[in-house]
Design an enzyme around this catalytic site. Structure first.
Site, PDB file in Angstrom:
ATOM      1  CB  CYS A   1     101.011  68.079 -18.538  1.00 52.91           C
ATOM      2  SG  CYS A   1      99.502  69.017 -18.827  1.00 52.91           S
TER       3      CYS A   1
ATOM      4  CG  HIS B   1     101.738  63.713 -19.039  1.00 47.04           C
ATOM      5  ND1 HIS B   1     100.807  64.726 -19.103  1.00 47.04           N
ATOM      6  CD2 HIS B   1     101.669  63.063 -20.225  1.00 47.04           C
ATOM      7  CE1 HIS B   1     100.212  64.700 -20.281  1.00 47.04           C
ATOM      8  NE2 HIS B   1     100.707  63.706 -20.977  1.00 47.04           N
TER       9      HIS B   1
END
Length: 740
Positions: free
Chosen positions: A352, A407
């Site tokens: 991510c 993130h």
């Protein structure tokens, strides 16, 4: 000093009453002119004396009233009139003033409009005013190179953007217009410039303005700065520009007065200068309406909006990508049918934070230093990078976001003009806890878990993100917007409302094929990445938990994808029914893929197809390729430069991605670069249209032929016949390493 004090005292005493009366009159008058009209447009630019420092309370009651036949679009970033308003005093932002518009001051626009309308009573005026006190031609108004905002001063960029916004709104209202001329008053901040230098800069500004608005001989009237004995060079330059060009007029400051020591014109002088601007403008040759560019030819005056949607952990289990026959994604499929679908797009890191750090900066992990989900690994290149929302914000866009864009959701607050409210992010959690954590201990707390929730509609974070996005699309915007929505599902825990689980028959779902000895021909590093983490994410752990757990997780993944599809569909439906529909670029991508047991692995972070393949859909208004599929191996890193191209922005020079704008018109056009993905430093994957080549840090390799082995079950790296193919792909890794 005495006169300055009196002016300030009057401002404080009379400003509230003036603002109240003017605002009420403005609202009434604007309603009366809201029908479609034909306008003569004039541009007003410069610094404080164009912005206006005349005290409105010095005007007569009649002069303070809003005009019936003149409107104004004012923008002094970050302040604005919030669209077209009836022309009236008060569209000025004097130093220290912290209230709302209208303010207690005015500029030459009042005298100019009154004089122009008296001379041409059958015409209607639309004034676009972009001015800023203290701004210089040397820096702030630097015209730079046409089409290259990075070479231009901030005020010049703001002014061009203001023209785009204002003319776009006229078009949306159904009004017709012709840009008739420009008024310029500036020079106080450039008083130390030589006559030759200021003259050259002003001539360059006039040329560039004419190019950017599409009127080659746009009449321009320049105003003299007040003669305080220290501005002789600038005054001489302004006079020389007017004398040397028959399409440039001059307004003299002779006979004017200032309310402070020799700089800012008082109210009577502002009215007088406005009348002089009008007289000078009417003496210049003004093109007839038929000689002006048609509205359709003035597309350079409007920038497209951007709706940038990201989805967390979404693989190819989407109808349009065909990764699983049971996928129910009607909204994503419909968007793909309206767009260019890139069916061979790949992330640059299958994790991510690292993936998002890459596509939000246009840089590879080898340059940013980010290969994992820790911000501690970010290096100076990442910290100094112009992130995508920052770049768009610097070029006139209003940047807004909600959900998982980076993130940690929005990244830094400074990246955005507006950030939506916080949510439960990946929640709600399973009511009975995360199953794997209960079985395997705290090391598995962020691993595989699911639940069908009894929750009211609107209770999921992704539903709240969609609702907020719809609110933003329903709002009126006085500048183009960059709206980013980051949806959390199908990220773990795979929780979704029960109604989405009910869309599927769990017992009949198609499970992905798994080759029992699939890891036998995978190099040691790859095998270790899977097997050494068996308690967390390997297929072995899923089988240990329950004989049915794999099917349960597949069911939950489908349900979460269906939830996200529904949320995205609501946003797209509102966009398509909004005034922004025909001028908004839609980019939708997943940050990486997701394994559901393939290669004996669950989740992401691996160098194989299930981890790196990402959904990428791009819908551009009127693109010739809309409704087509492109098989070119683009990367998410290429989104940033592509959006910059589509929005006519010069991208930062350090981007490593490439624009695929040409593929939006011709999806089969040439594209000679594969997609490059990294898994930890030194381990790289090259995905070309046919092949996947993996080279680990110890030199071990994998090679898969997707024409004959789409599951990547047969590693051909040891076949001597493949040496040329491997060498060809390895060259891209060497090139990447050399670039960093």
């Amino acid at each position: 000093m005495k006169s300055k004090l009196k002016e300030s005292e009057m401002t404080q005493t009379l400003a509230p009453a003036i603002r109240g009366v003017m605002l009420a009159c403005t609202l009434i008058a604007f309603h009366a002119v809201s029908a479609a009209e034909e306008y003569d447009v004039y541009l007003l630019a410069g610094q404080s004396n164009m912005d206006g420092r005349g005290l409105a309370s010095k005007l007569t009651e009649e002069q303070q009233q809003p005009f019936e036949d003149a409107i104004l679009f004012y923008r002094n970033v970050p302040h604005s009139s919030e669209g077209w308003q009836p022309l009236a005093p008060g569209f000025s932002m004097p130093p220290g003033y912290k209230g709302e518009l209208p303010s207690p001051k005015f500029g030459p626009e009042i005298g100019f409009a009154r004089s122009m309308l008296q001379a041409n009573p059958d015409r209607k005026l639309a004034l676009i005013k972009g001015s800023k006190g203290g701004s210089s031609l040397r820096v702030d108004w630097k015209p730079g190179v046409q089409g290259d905002p990075s070479s231009q001063g901030q005020r010049y960029r703001d002014f061009i953007e203001t023209i785009r916004m204002a003319t776009k709104e006229l078009v949306q209202r159904g009004d017709s217009f012709a840009i008739r001329g420009m008024l310029w008053h500036q020079g106080e901040s450039d008083s130390k410039s030589s006559t030759e230098v200021y003259q050259r800069r002003l001539e360059e500004l006039i040329v560039r303005i004419r190019e950017d608005v599409g009127v080659p001989e746009l009449p321009v009237v320049v105003g003299e700065v007040f003669d305080n004995g220290k501005r002789d060079s600038v005054r001489a330059a302004i006079q020389a520009v007017a004398a040397g060009d028959s399409t440039v007029g001059l307004v003299s400051s002779e006979g004017t007065q200032t309310w402070d020591p020799g700089t800012h014109f008082d109210a009577p002088s502002q009215l007088l200068l406005g009348e002089r601007y009008s007289a000078a403008m009417r003496e210049l040759p003004i093109p007839e309406p038929g000689e002006m560019p048609a509205i359709s030819e003035q597309s350079n005056l409007t920038k497209p909006n951007v709706l940038f949607i990201t989805v967390d952990d979404l693989n190819d289990w989407v109808g349009c990508l065909g990764g699983n026959p049971d996928a129910q994604t009607p909204n994503l499929d419909r968007l793909a049918q309206q767009s260019v679908l890139f069916n061979n797009a790949h992330c640059q890191v299958a994790l991510c934070y690292a993936s998002r750090a890459s596509f939000m900066t246009g840089m590879y992990a080898s340059k940013t230093g980010i290969y994992n989900n820790s911000s501690k690994s970010a290096n100076e290149a990442y910290r100094q990078a112009k992130h995508m929302p920052v770049w768009f914000g610097e070029h006139g866009y209003r940047t807004m976001c909600m959900g998982k864009i980076y993130h940690n959701d929005h990244g830094k607050k400074a990246y955005w003009d507006e950030i939506g409210p916080k949510t439960l992010r990946w929640g709600p959690e399973p009511p009975n806890g995360r199953q794997f954590a209960e079985r395997f201990g705290k090391d598995a707390q962020d691993s595989l878990a699911w639940a069908a929730l009894d929750i009211e509609e609107g209770g999921m974070p992704d539903e709240q993100i969609a609702a907020w996005g719809i609110e933003k699309l329903n709002e009126q915007h006085d500048q183009p917007f960059f709206l980013s929505l980051g949806f959390y599902k199908p990220h773990t825990p795979m929780t979704a409302p029960k109604r989405y689980f009910d869309q599927f028959d769990r017992d009949s779902l198609t499970l992905p094929e798994i080759l029992e000895n699939d890891l036998d021909d995978v190099p040691e590093i790859g095998r270790r990445w899977v097997l050494d983490r068996s308690k967390l994410i390997a297929e072995e752990a899923v089988r240990q938990y329950s004989p049915t757990y794999r099917r349960e997780l597949v069911h939950a993944y489908h349900a979460c994808v269906a939830l996200v599809d529904d949320c995205i569909g609501q946003v797209l439906t509102h966009l398509d029914n909004s005034p922004h529909a025909d001028n908004t670029i839609v980019v939708l991508c997943s940050d990486h893929g997701w394994h559901l047991g393939e290669k004996h692995h669950w989740r992401k972070w691996m160098p194989w197809e299930e981890s790196t393949r990402s959904l990428l859909i791009v819908r551009t208004p009127n693109a010739a390729g809309n409704g087509s599929v492109s098989e070119r191996t683009v990367g998410l890193i290429d989104i940033y430069p592509t959006l910059a191209d589509l929005c006519n922005l010069s991208p930062p020079s350090d981007l490593q991605g490439l624009s695929f704008q040409h593929l939006l018109d011709n999806p089969k056009a040439a594209w000679d670069r594969p997609a490059l993905t990294s898994t930890k430093a030194g381990n790289h994957t090259v995905r070309s249209q046919r092949w996947r080549y993996i080279r680990y840090i110890d030199g071990s390799e994998e090679l898969y032929d997707h024409d004959n082995d789409p599951n990547e079950w047969h590693n051909l790296a040891g076949d001597p016949a493949m040496e040329a193919i491997k060498k060809q792909h390895a060259a891209w890794i060497d090139q990447l390493n050399q670039a960093d």
